[in-house]
Design an enzyme around this catalytic site. Structure first.
Site, short mmCIF file in Angstrom:
data_model
loop_
_atom_site.label_atom_id
_atom_site.label_comp_id
_atom_site.label_asym_id
_atom_site.label_seq_id
_atom_site.Cartn_x
_atom_site.Cartn_y
_atom_site.Cartn_z
N GLY A 179 -27.71 -93.87 -34.90
CA GLY A 179 -26.38 -93.44 -35.31
C GLY A 179 -25.43 -94.61 -35.33
O GLY A 179 -25.86 -95.76 -35.45
N THR B 75 -31.76 -96.21 -37.37
CA THR B 75 -32.62 -96.95 -36.46
C THR B 75 -33.90 -96.18 -36.19
O THR B 75 -33.86 -94.96 -36.04
CB THR B 75 -31.88 -97.12 -35.12
OG1 THR B 75 -30.72 -97.88 -35.34
CG2 THR B 75 -32.76 -97.77 -34.06
#
Lengths: 317, 317
Positions: B203, B151
């Site tokens: 993550g 991300t």
């Protein structure tokens, strides 16, 4: 041994009564949460959860739910799920998945169907008629269409010391398609850690997610605060902060229980909840925001209950 | 005057360079976030964000994004949005809505279309080919299909003291339809308070939402901890807790900046990030988990950068 369950709104009470029987007999915390919330989802006269819930602006009933296991932090959640009898059960099943445990929209409904959950038209004729009337009213006047965000949120503790949290909601009445509130969002709608306690929220999801109050309450209990102290501190501090910084704080109400079965609530609107533990029989209370960042909690009156019963079953013309 | 921006992964660097020019010239914090993230969304060789992102298990590219304004706590978010050029811009626009500010699935895409955002096929031929190959591989072997959750998450501070946060992601490669990670979730994917600072995560979303680490880091900075102290304390404490209670902690990496432009990061995997402020030129660093709950941060090497460039552009047969 300690056990307990606390849940938002009067509508939770029948489920809390059943769950307290189960928890007293060493029932499991997650089972108590799922059963309590299913009871609310199944009841047709509660307009903001499950069957009988009010639809979105396009007339489609979309639901959000979440489940969290306080032993392992496992979380399962759905948002914008449709045509599914018990969103809480789908969320609970998803909590066993290591990946893909939060599913939205069609993907959520697809998961429910593929995993054998009961498909059901959740929009009652009554809910559809309320929607039709609102659409007419909005067309006539310039009313703000949004109303009703009475999520069921619950925290339980079992005699083995395990805790669980769950939420279920059809969200804001007349919400836009795909709108999601705080209910399926960890930290905002719910949070639970069996070594500390848990908290869950109801209210305007758009504002609740600005504060992460469920997480904050659990954290404060972890520092040694009682559930009531933690709720008062988290909720009223954030209410003031949001009023100052955003201009206005939407409605929010939080319930909490620690791992000794003690409980607390805080709210910035009139709020009912149901609670039971190893010392206290299941009871409904009425809470209001008091002065000096404290919550006023009183037993519910028969008068209030009668008026509520009448209101939720009033004929819709 | 202080200003600064920090963002996850090497891919953020070009955007951080541009944003630092803008912030130095008194550009606004939210504009810096949006521009930085757009740069990443638009670049076809980043496989986990926007255009060129890898699709879900059914071959459809679904994206998540969020924007938060640290002055007012306004949040806008989308999850499972498709065919939209810049999800971050849709999220930012949604943050101006008092209701319906988090939209998922078709409802999110519909909002983007109705509000004039550019419609675009976000699935590149390259991404489609990578997906085809993976489907073949999974059919042959018993590989875990999940991979890649890089991300873009960013925090900015402008010279007026305003702060903002943003995230954008195509989520786990081969995710199930409608799967949502931490990126659009307040407190887990991002959190920012201009009077304190902000934090953002990348993550395994399923595990990040178990910890609400972005909120926790901001809270710790509010207690007076430096961004680095706050990151180390929140991330490694939770890494250990999750390992103990859930059995395993997925990858997670957090970046943070306080309202003086100081920054910090913590991670349990090898992690790159880009940062600039009124004292430090834009630079890419490499971070790793050290011993004793501390983070090892080193400047990136040219060798690393060359290998990265080669890897992301390697031919797909």
């Amino acid at each position: 041994m300690s056990w307990g369950i606390i849940a938002t709104w009067r509508m939770a009470h029948d489920g809390v009564v059943q769950a307290s029987e189960s928890l007293r007999s060493n029932g499991q915390a997650g089972d108590a949460i799922e059963a309590t919330i299913q009871t609310v989802e199944d009841y047709p006269y509660y307009k903001s959860v499950g069957f009988g819930g009010l639809p979105n602006a396009e007339g489609i009933l979309e639901m959000d739910a979440a489940f969290m296991d306080g032993d392992t932090f496992k979380i399962g959640a759905v948002a914008g799920i449709t045509d599914t009898k018990n969103p809480i059960s789908v969320a609970r099943k998803l909590s066993d998945e290591k990946f893909n445990s939060f599913r939205v929209g069609e993907g959520a409904t697809k998961y429910a169907m593929l995993n054998g959950f009961e498909r059901k038209n959740m929009l009652t004729q009554r809910a559809h008629r309320i929607w039709e009337k609102r659409v007419e009213e909005i067309a006539k006047s310039n009313l703000s269409p949004y109303d009703g965000h009475d999520t069921i949120g619950a925290i339980s503790l079992d005699t083995k010391g395990s805790m669980a949290a769950g939420t279920s909601s059809s969200g804001l009445f007349m919400k836009k398609p795909g709108r999601v509130g705080d209910s399926p969002l960890s930290g905002s709608g719910f949070y639970v850690d069996s070594e500390i306690g848990g908290a869950s929220a109801t209210g305007l999801g758009e504002d609740l997610m600005k504060g992460c109050l469920a997480y904050e309450i659990v954290r404060l209990m972890g520092e040694g605060k009682t559930p009531q102290e933690a709720c008062d501190q988290a909720v009223y501090t954030f209410h003031d902060k949001l009023t100052k910084r955003y201009g206005k704080a939407g409605a929010f109400s939080l319930v909490a229980m620690n791992n000794a079965g003690q409980w607390g609530v805080a709210t910035n609107v009139e709020f009912t909840f149901s609670v039971a533990n190893h010392r206290e029989k299941p009871a409904i209370y009425l809470a209001n925001m008091g002065e000096n960042h404290q919550t006023i909690i009183e037993p519910i009156t028969q008068e209030w209950l009668d008026a509520y019963e009448k209101r939720i079953k009033a004929p819709i013309d």
